[in-house]
Design a protein around this motif. Structure first.
Motif, short mmCIF file in Angstrom:
data_model
loop_
_atom_site.label_atom_id
_atom_site.label_comp_id
_atom_site.label_asym_id
_atom_site.label_seq_id
_atom_site.Cartn_x
_atom_site.Cartn_y
_atom_site.Cartn_z
N VAL A 5 0.85 -1.20 0.00
CA VAL A 5 0.00 0.00 0.00
C VAL A 5 0.88 1.24 0.00
O VAL A 5 0.62 2.21 -0.73
CB VAL A 5 -0.97 -0.02 1.21
CG1 VAL A 5 -1.68 1.31 1.35
CG2 VAL A 5 -1.97 -1.16 1.07
N ARG A 6 1.94 1.22 0.80
CA ARG A 6 2.86 2.35 0.87
C ARG A 6 3.55 2.58 -0.48
O ARG A 6 3.69 3.72 -0.93
CB ARG A 6 3.88 2.12 1.98
CG ARG A 6 4.59 3.38 2.38
CD ARG A 6 5.44 3.18 3.62
NE ARG A 6 6.68 2.51 3.24
CZ ARG A 6 7.17 1.42 3.82
NH1 ARG A 6 6.53 0.87 4.82
NH2 ARG A 6 8.28 0.89 3.41
N ILE A 7 3.95 1.50 -1.14
CA ILE A 7 4.60 1.61 -2.44
C ILE A 7 3.64 2.20 -3.47
O ILE A 7 4.01 3.09 -4.25
CB ILE A 7 5.12 0.23 -2.91
CG1 ILE A 7 6.23 -0.27 -2.00
CG2 ILE A 7 5.58 0.28 -4.36
CD1 ILE A 7 7.48 0.57 -1.98
N LYS A 10 3.23 5.92 -2.87
CA LYS A 10 4.40 6.72 -3.21
C LYS A 10 4.70 6.74 -4.70
O LYS A 10 5.22 7.72 -5.21
CB LYS A 10 5.65 6.18 -2.48
CG LYS A 10 5.76 6.60 -1.06
CD LYS A 10 7.10 6.14 -0.51
CE LYS A 10 7.30 6.63 0.90
NZ LYS A 10 8.61 6.24 1.44
N TYR A 11 4.40 5.65 -5.40
CA TYR A 11 4.80 5.50 -6.80
C TYR A 11 3.64 5.15 -7.73
O TYR A 11 3.79 4.26 -8.57
CB TYR A 11 5.89 4.43 -6.91
CG TYR A 11 7.12 4.74 -6.10
CD1 TYR A 11 8.08 5.61 -6.57
CD2 TYR A 11 7.30 4.17 -4.84
CE1 TYR A 11 9.21 5.90 -5.84
CE2 TYR A 11 8.43 4.46 -4.09
CZ TYR A 11 9.38 5.33 -4.59
OH TYR A 11 10.49 5.62 -3.85
N PRO A 12 2.51 5.84 -7.66
CA PRO A 12 1.38 5.45 -8.51
C PRO A 12 1.65 5.63 -10.00
O PRO A 12 1.29 4.77 -10.81
CB PRO A 12 0.24 6.35 -8.04
CG PRO A 12 0.92 7.55 -7.46
CD PRO A 12 2.18 7.01 -6.84
N LEU A 13 2.30 6.71 -10.39
CA LEU A 13 2.56 6.93 -11.82
C LEU A 13 3.61 5.96 -12.35
O LEU A 13 3.52 5.49 -13.48
CB LEU A 13 3.01 8.37 -12.06
CG LEU A 13 1.95 9.43 -11.77
CD1 LEU A 13 2.53 10.82 -11.96
CD2 LEU A 13 0.74 9.23 -12.66
N SER A 14 4.60 5.64 -11.52
CA SER A 14 5.62 4.67 -11.93
C SER A 14 4.98 3.31 -12.17
O SER A 14 5.28 2.64 -13.17
CB SER A 14 6.70 4.54 -10.85
OG SER A 14 7.34 5.77 -10.63
N ILE A 15 4.12 2.89 -11.26
CA ILE A 15 3.43 1.61 -11.41
C ILE A 15 2.56 1.61 -12.65
O ILE A 15 2.53 0.65 -13.42
CB ILE A 15 2.63 1.27 -10.14
CG1 ILE A 15 3.60 1.02 -8.98
CG2 ILE A 15 1.70 0.09 -10.36
CD1 ILE A 15 2.94 0.95 -7.61
N LEU A 16 1.86 2.71 -12.88
CA LEU A 16 1.02 2.83 -14.08
C LEU A 16 1.87 2.73 -15.35
O LEU A 16 1.50 2.03 -16.30
CB LEU A 16 0.25 4.15 -14.05
CG LEU A 16 -0.69 4.39 -15.21
CD1 LEU A 16 -1.83 3.37 -15.21
CD2 LEU A 16 -1.25 5.80 -15.14
#
Length: 128
Positions: A5-7, A10-16
């Motif tokens: 959840v923390r990741i 912090k990194y929603p656009l990177s994951i997308l």
């Protein structure tokens, strides 16, 4: 579970961006476009996708951290993205019938990662 959840926070656009790379790399076909006539458009696409994603990782990392853990950011933004490029090429070569894995695509991915890291270092310098 809390770690994931923390990741994601912090990194929603990177994951997308990474998910988008997975989808675009493994999609069986693409419609023809006027850009198909541009020389090396496929290589430019690899360069931009991986460079852009690497830049986004750097941006989100810098946004959430006051100091840089070089080992972590190099491992995630550089090594991780280069490994992702290699994995995608292997998956295209061995797990699809409509795509092919190519060394030159892997080199374009890697060049994009290095350019994205240069952009990340520039962002760090500007932030300091």
């Amino acid at each position: 579970m809390h770690f994931f959840v923390r990741i994601v926070r912090k990194y929603p656009l990177s994951i997308l961006c990474i998910l988008l790379i997975w989808v675009l790399s493994l999609t069986p076909f693409f419609p023809e476009t006027p850009l198909d006539d541009v020389q090396f458009i496929d290589k430019w696409t690899h360069l931009v996708m991986y460079g852009g994603t690497c830049s986004v990782i750097w941006w989100e990392y810098l946004r959430h951290h006051d100091s840089i853990n070089w080992c972590k950011v190099v491992l995630l933004a550089v090594v991780g993205m280069i490994l992702l490029g290699g994995l995608m090429e292997l998956l295209q070569a061995y797990c699809t019938t409509t795509r092919s894995g190519e060394w030159i695509d892997f080199w374009a991915d890697s060049a994009g990662v290095l350019l994205g890291s240069a952009v990340g270092l520039l962002m760090k310098k500007i932030r300091s």
